[in-house]
Design a protein around this motif. Structure first.
Motif, short mmCIF file in Angstrom:
data_model
loop_
_atom_site.label_atom_id
_atom_site.label_comp_id
_atom_site.label_asym_id
_atom_site.label_seq_id
_atom_site.Cartn_x
_atom_site.Cartn_y
_atom_site.Cartn_z
N ARG A 385 -20.19 -45.65 41.08
CA ARG A 385 -20.56 -45.07 42.36
C ARG A 385 -19.33 -44.65 43.16
N VAL A 386 -18.21 -45.34 42.95
CA VAL A 386 -17.00 -45.05 43.73
C VAL A 386 -15.82 -44.64 42.86
N ASN A 387 -15.92 -44.81 41.54
CA ASN A 387 -14.79 -44.50 40.66
C ASN A 387 -14.82 -43.04 40.23
N ARG A 388 -13.78 -42.31 40.54
CA ARG A 388 -13.72 -40.89 40.19
C ARG A 388 -13.66 -40.69 38.67
N HIS A 389 -12.86 -41.49 37.99
CA HIS A 389 -12.67 -41.28 36.55
C HIS A 389 -13.81 -41.84 35.71
N LYS A 390 -14.57 -42.80 36.28
CA LYS A 390 -15.70 -43.42 35.59
C LYS A 390 -15.29 -44.04 34.25
N ARG A 391 -14.12 -44.67 34.25
CA ARG A 391 -13.67 -45.38 33.06
C ARG A 391 -14.02 -46.86 33.20
N ILE A 392 -14.17 -47.53 32.07
CA ILE A 392 -14.55 -48.94 32.09
C ILE A 392 -13.51 -49.78 32.81
N VAL A 393 -12.24 -49.51 32.57
CA VAL A 393 -11.20 -50.31 33.23
C VAL A 393 -11.25 -50.13 34.74
N ASP A 394 -11.55 -48.93 35.21
CA ASP A 394 -11.66 -48.71 36.65
C ASP A 394 -12.85 -49.48 37.24
N ALA A 395 -13.94 -49.53 36.48
CA ALA A 395 -15.10 -50.30 36.92
C ALA A 395 -14.74 -51.77 37.05
N MET A 396 -14.05 -52.31 36.05
CA MET A 396 -13.64 -53.71 36.10
C MET A 396 -12.75 -53.98 37.31
N VAL A 397 -11.78 -53.09 37.52
CA VAL A 397 -10.86 -53.26 38.65
C VAL A 397 -11.61 -53.22 39.97
N SER A 398 -12.59 -52.34 40.09
CA SER A 398 -13.35 -52.26 41.34
C SER A 398 -14.07 -53.57 41.62
N GLY A 399 -14.59 -54.21 40.58
CA GLY A 399 -15.25 -55.49 40.77
C GLY A 399 -14.31 -56.56 41.23
N ILE A 400 -13.09 -56.58 40.68
CA ILE A 400 -12.09 -57.57 41.07
C ILE A 400 -11.58 -57.31 42.49
#
Length: 411
Positions: A385-400
């Protein structure tokens, strides 16, 4: 790499760069040199502990992260030969400790809710549990993993790895309710009073709609066709004709093409930019080509038509024009139209997030405060919803990262 000796030998290739470009390029800023030093000394448990400082999903990121454009792509060893196999080592060390859970802080008496258990939701739930929160999680699917289990084919990711994640989540005391869609089954407004903080990580659950005239040619969306909750491969084999054109060159498009070619389809990928600009991983693109999938780059789909019983997709050739300031635009080449014969057209040009979760509330996103903030100081969002690149690592980082804000914002 199959043995611990192989892991040690690979880690010894690390130059222990002072500025560590690999760390800078990693969205999680994983401490790669320290990790490599521990591995080369045979300290695998220490290496796992070091990685746990910045990552909670190494078994996933090590396998699916597009590291050829991130840490591996920036490894100094690229200049001297082959880069370090950082992702492979990340996954390999994680595999040595499949049931290991991180150290936990004492319970702090606060309650936290996670909505959606893809990579963002999983990382947030685990991070909050580590900080002593009592964590509940809700997911609309019958199992955890989100896109990992629903959209990524089994030939690219072994879904059994999610069983390890489930074990860790349960061992950390996180309670999960499956089959609950917030905004439909239950309203967010009913849940908010029960928790000190909430993290919403529903992800991109809708495809970007195609703007093309199909004139009777069947139009499908890869996001829907890959969804295992909707279709099985046997369904796709019957639903789609022999020749299929897939528009787009992200990982979803490549996964779709590779699924279809395994079903005996003749697949052509159509992409408006060059392959070098594609968001899909280089390994995935090469795998698609090795499997006989044709990639027509620099082609912009215009319309479909049916003539004399034959279906076709009309495309214009394109050129990437670079301005003096470095910005790139796509321009069509006049008079360059060409037709691609097909039976079905599949679009895979992006996904978007629905707002169903917000039904019955007046919540709005507040990116001016942080990428994860909303108008409620105790409610945060993350993932695609907020990650421009929509990569898995970005998703994980957003959660942290959102976990840090949840801790600070909890009443």
């Amino acid at each position: 790499m199959n043995t611990r000796e192989d892991f040690v030998a690979e880690a010894r290739r690390c130059l222990q760069c002072k500025n560590a470009p690999c760390v800078v390029a990693c969205p999680a800023h994983n401490p790669i040199p320290r990790f490599m030093k521990a591995v080369r000394e045979g300290g695998f448990a220490e290496a796992k502990t070091i990685w746990d400082e910045t990552s909670v999903l190494p078994e996933i990121c090590g396998r699916l992260c597009q590291n050829e454009t991130l840490c591996v792509g920036h490894c100094t060893m690229n200049k001297l030969g082959a880069p370090l196999k950082i992702g492979e080592l990340e996954a390999a060390v994680s595999d040595l400790f499949p049931l290991d859970i991180p150290s936990m802080s004492p319970p702090n008496g606060r309650r936290h809710l996670v909505i959606g258990l893809g990579p963002a939701g999983l990382s947030n739930a685990m991070e909050m549990a580590k900080m002593g929160y009592f964590v509940d999680a809700i997911d609309a699917n019958p199992d955890l993993g989100g896109a990992l289990i629903n959209l990524i084919p089994g030939f690219r990711f072994d879904h059994r790895i999610l069983e390890r994640i489930r074990h860790k989540v349960e061992a950390m005391g996180i309670r999960i309710q499956y089959g609950v869609e917030v905004g439909k089954t239950v309203l967010l407004s009913e849940l908010l009073p029960r928790y000190d903080s909430v993290f919403i990580a529903c992800g991109s659950d809708l495809p970007q709609e195609a703007e093309i005239e199909t004139h009777g040619v069947p139009l499908w969306y890869a996001h829907d066709l890959l969804d295992r909750q909707r279709y099985q491969p046997s369904d796709l084999k019957e639903m789609l004709g022999k020749a299929v054109a897939v528009v787009g060159l992200g990982n979803v498009a490549v996964d779709m093409a590779r699924v279809l070619v395994r079903l005996g389809k003749r697949v052509t990928i159509v992409y408006r930019r060059s392959v070098n600009e594609a968001p899909a991983g280089r390994h995935e693109i090469q795998a698609a080509r090795d499997e006989g999938i044709e990639i027509r780059e620099l082609r912009l789909p215009r319309s479909c038509s049916i003539a004399s019983g034959k279906r076709s997709l009309l495309c214009d050739r394109t050129a990437v024009v670079v301005a003096l300031d470095g910005t790139k635009t796509i321009e069509t080449v006049p008079g360059s139209g060409e037709r691609i014969e097909l039976d079905d057209l599949v679009y895979a040009t992006g996904q978007r997030s629905s707002d169903t979760v917000f039904n019955g509330t007046d919540l709005v996103l507040r990116p001016d405060l942080s990428p994860y903030s909303t108008s409620n100081p105790n409610v945060f969002v993350g993932g695609d919803r907020v990650n421009r690149h929509k990569r898995i690592v970005d998703a994980m980082v957003s959660g942290i990262e959102a976990a840090k804000l949840c801790q600070g914002g909890s009443r």
